[in-house]
Design an enzyme around this catalytic site. Structure first.
Site, PDB file in Angstrom:
ATOM      1  N   LYS A   1      -5.744   7.241  14.406  1.00  0.00           N
ATOM      2  CA  LYS A   1      -6.762   7.841  13.524  1.00  0.00           C
ATOM      3  C   LYS A   1      -8.013   7.955  14.372  1.00  0.00           C
ATOM      4  CE  LYS A   1      -5.460   5.265   9.291  1.00  0.00           C
ATOM      5  NZ  LYS A   1      -5.639   3.940   8.636  1.00  0.00           N
TER       6      LYS A   1
ATOM      7  N   GLN B   1       0.796  -1.230   0.000  1.00  0.00           N
ATOM      8  CA  GLN B   1       0.000   0.000   0.000  1.00  0.00           C
ATOM      9  C   GLN B   1       0.832   1.286   0.000  1.00  0.00           C
ATOM     10  OE1 GLN B   1      -3.795   0.056   2.340  1.00  0.00           O
ATOM     11  NE2 GLN B   1      -2.779   1.715   3.426  1.00  0.00           N
TER      12      GLN B   1
ATOM     13  N   GLU C   1       4.345  -0.763   9.119  1.00  0.00           N
ATOM     14  CA  GLU C   1       2.973  -0.720   9.639  1.00  0.00           C
ATOM     15  C   GLU C   1       2.197  -1.941   9.157  1.00  0.00           C
ATOM     16  OE1 GLU C   1       1.183   3.089   8.810  1.00  0.00           O
ATOM     17  OE2 GLU C   1      -0.816   2.240   8.646  1.00  0.00           O
TER      18      GLU C   1
ATOM     19  N   LYS D   1       1.497  10.922   9.454  1.00  0.00           N
ATOM     20  CA  LYS D   1       1.423  10.328   8.122  1.00  0.00           C
ATOM     21  C   LYS D   1       0.256  11.000   7.424  1.00  0.00           C
ATOM     22  CE  LYS D   1      -0.138   6.110   7.095  1.00  0.00           C
ATOM     23  NZ  LYS D   1      -0.295   4.664   6.817  1.00  0.00           N
TER      24      LYS D   1
ATOM     25  N   ASP E   1       3.856   0.807   4.722  1.00  0.00           N
ATOM     26  CA  ASP E   1       2.596   0.313   5.271  1.00  0.00           C
ATOM     27  C   ASP E   1       2.213  -0.878   4.426  1.00  0.00           C
ATOM     28  OD1 ASP E   1       0.174  -0.312   6.306  1.00  0.00           O
ATOM     29  OD2 ASP E   1      -0.791   1.629   5.925  1.00  0.00           O
TER      30      ASP E   1
ATOM     31  N   ARG F   1      -6.675   9.818   6.675  1.00  0.00           N
ATOM     32  CA  ARG F   1      -7.333   8.703   6.006  1.00  0.00           C
ATOM     33  C   ARG F   1      -7.118   8.895   4.507  1.00  0.00           C
ATOM     34  NH1 ARG F   1      -9.920   5.173   9.669  1.00  0.00           N
ATOM     35  NH2 ARG F   1      -9.488   3.829   7.882  1.00  0.00           N
ATOM     36  N   SER F   2      -7.292   7.823   3.745  1.00  0.00           N
ATOM     37  CA  SER F   2      -7.075   7.967   2.298  1.00  0.00           C
ATOM     38  C   SER F   2      -8.131   8.873   1.664  1.00  0.00           C
ATOM     39  CB  SER F   2      -7.049   6.596   1.636  1.00  0.00           C
ATOM     40  OG  SER F   2      -8.203   5.870   1.967  1.00  0.00           O
TER      41      SER F   2
ATOM     42  N   GLU G   1      -3.362   9.113  -1.807  1.00  0.00           N
ATOM     43  CA  GLU G   1      -2.598   9.878  -0.817  1.00  0.00           C
ATOM     44  C   GLU G   1      -1.479  10.690  -1.465  1.00  0.00           C
ATOM     45  OE1 GLU G   1      -1.732   7.072   2.340  1.00  0.00           O
ATOM     46  OE2 GLU G   1      -3.829   7.122   2.977  1.00  0.00           O
TER      47      GLU G   1
ATOM     48  N   ASP H   1      -2.072  -0.500  12.850  1.00  0.00           N
ATOM     49  CA  ASP H   1      -3.165   0.328  12.322  1.00  0.00           C
ATOM     50  C   ASP H   1      -4.453  -0.508  12.357  1.00  0.00           C
ATOM     51  OD1 ASP H   1      -4.941   1.844  10.823  1.00  0.00           O
ATOM     52  OD2 ASP H   1      -3.858   1.701   8.944  1.00  0.00           O
TER      53      ASP H   1
HETATM   54  P1  PGA Z   1      -7.327   4.100   4.874  1.00  0.00           P
HETATM   55  O1  PGA Z   1      -5.834   3.581   4.938  1.00  0.00           O
HETATM   56  O2  PGA Z   1      -7.419   5.502   5.307  1.00  0.00           O
HETATM   57  O3  PGA Z   1      -7.725   3.867   3.429  1.00  0.00           O
HETATM   58  O4  PGA Z   1      -8.091   3.159   5.778  1.00  0.00           O
HETATM   59  C1  PGA Z   1      -4.752   4.293   5.440  1.00  0.00           C
HETATM   60  C2  PGA Z   1      -3.772   3.341   6.088  1.00  0.00           C
HETATM   61  O5  PGA Z   1      -3.910   2.103   5.946  1.00  0.00           O
HETATM   62  O6  PGA Z   1      -2.874   3.766   6.797  1.00  0.00           O
HETATM   63 ZN    ZN Z   2      -2.296   1.546   7.454  1.00  0.00          ZN
END
Ligand code: PGA
Ligand code: ZN
Length: 422
Positions: free
Chosen positions: A332, A161, A282, A383, A240, A361-362, A205, A307
């Site tokens: 988060k 990712q 991560e 991040k 990650d 968040r994405s 991102e 996470d």
């Molecule tokens: P997400 O992912 O905001 O799409 O859940 C971000 C991450 O995995 O750190």
């Molecule tokens: Zn993550």
């Protein structure tokens, strides 16, 4: 202390063009503040859940207008007259929701309200949000800058990712940001030559989107870009893995360029930690494998970040601590749905020596608040993606402003992080 007079909820858009929640809190003496909830796509199974309408002709079912119209009067009435105090309001929201995962009101709704209350309280006091939450806050976090996007955040053939650079040796936050953009431009040139101009399109991102099949291929690209930018030695690397999404429950294997058993995956982690200056990984295992995370934490000196495993949930953080699983919490606040609960998760983690990595968040928004939250928490890292999309620059620009505001009191976390994991 002022009182809450009214809460308004409206449907707005996140950076992917999906609807999300804007909450506006008004106080009895006329102070008003708005906060926006971010939204994830690579979500963990144990997160608090978002509520959406599912009405197909409105944003393909992603809309929330009916839900917001329905819960706004109920919430506004319940909170009216309550003191403008984050923990009180959060407690009231938790009671009103009445579920274990915020599935009645929606974590998207409770997160936006909780943050709007914090902003209103800071505004009522006439201070910045970070200062309101922690008057002793001094630390500017190291950006974990996600320069290559894959997995659920990009339309490419990159299974991992996030490939991340961490400018740990920069003198301050502003220099760290300038370094990462130098690396970004060096990387862009290489990616254009080797993968064609399509790979310069950005993922959710803000990272580039070349097809990198393996960990080695992505890390090679990053380290070459760092060298071309003249910054070799100044940065360290992070990943990650979001390994939940690579995992097959039936075979118990992880698919990257090929299928890996857990032991094979761990051998690969050992190699990159020892030979490639990777200092942070991560979600290296799937979201319920606390035991695997504990093994990695014992075996390899690196920052192991939870996470999807921890979901900013105090109960899961406590379990991790008991098992010695991980040494850093990805923070988060919308994973749990209120600032107070997320704060508790950070307190518990920190008391046991865990690093705090505050995260976007994405599907994020132009709300810059996590910059203030990172500084208030004293987080060693943030991040929030590559600084080439507005919802990401909102956070970086806010951190630049905080650095200016703190002046000589401010302290960049890079040095400390190097001492612990470099
Ligand atoms: P997400 O992912 O905001 O799409 O859940 C971000 C991450 O995995 O750190
Ligand atoms: Zn993550």
């Amino acid at each position: 202390m002022p009182y809450v007079k009214r809460v308004r909820l409206s449907e707005v858009l996140d950076g992917r063009g999906d609807p999300t929640v804007a909450a506006t809190v008004t106080t009895d003496d006329g102070v008003e503040a708005t906060a926006l909830a971010p939204s994830g796509r690579s979500t963990g199974r144990h997160e608090a859940v978002e509520v959406r309408d599912g009405e197909s002709e409105w944003y393909n079912g992603r809309g929330l207008r009916h839900h917001l119209a329905q819960v706004e009067p109920e919430i506004s009435e319940a909170l009216e007259g309550s003191r403008l105090d984050i923990s009180r309001v959060d407690e009231a929201l938790i009671q009103l929701d009445g579920t274990a995962n915020k599935s009645r009101l929606g974590a998207n709704v409770t997160s936006a309200i909780s943050l709007a209350v914090a902003k209103a309280a800071a505004r009522a006091d006439g201070v910045s949000l970070y200062h309101y939450l922690n008057p002793l806050a001094r630390t500017l976090p190291v950006p974990q800058m996600n320069l290559i996007n894959g997995g659920r955040h990009a339309y490419n053939a990159t299974p991992v990712q996030e490939f991340i650079v961490m400018p740990v040796k920069a003198g301050d936050f502003a220099e760290a940001l300038s370094w990462t953009m130098r690396i970004y431009h060096a990387l862009s040139q290489m990616v254009k030559q080797r993968y064609g101009h399509h790979a310069l399109n950005t993922g959710d991102e803000g990272g580039l989107t070349p097809d990198v099949p393996s960990l080695a291929a992505g890390l090679d690209l990053l380290s070459e870009a760092v060298k071309n930018a003249g910054l070799a030695g100044g940065v360290r690397y992070g990943l990650d893995m979001a390994a939940t999404h690579l995992y097959d429950v039936n075979t118990q294997q992880y698919t990257i360029d090929r299928a890996y058993t857990r032991e094979e995956l761990f051998a690969m982690y050992a190699d990159i930690v020892e030979h490639r200056q990777v200092v942070s990984i991560e979600d290296p295992v799937e979201e319920d494998d606390f035991e695997g995370l504990a093994q990695l934490t014992r075996r390899l000196k690196a920052q192991w970040v939870g996470d999807d495993l921890f979901v900013t949930n105090p109960a899961r953080v406590r379990r991790a601590i008991q098992m010695g699983a991980g040494n850093a919490l990805l923070w988060k606040f919308n994973q749990i749905g209120t600032l107070s609960e997320a704060w508790t998760a950070a307190d518990v983690a920190r008391r046991h020596g865990y690093e705090i990595v505050v995260s976007e968040r994405s599907g994020d928004t132009e709300d810059p608040a996590i910059a203030d939250l990172a500084v208030a928490l004293g987080a060693s890292q943030i991040k929030t993606g590559a600084p080439v999309r507005g919802e990401r620059t909102a956070k970086y620009n806010r951190l630049l402003a905080i650095q200016r505001e703190l002046g000589t009191l401010g302290r960049y976390a890079g040095q400390d992080l190097m001492e612990r994991y470099g």
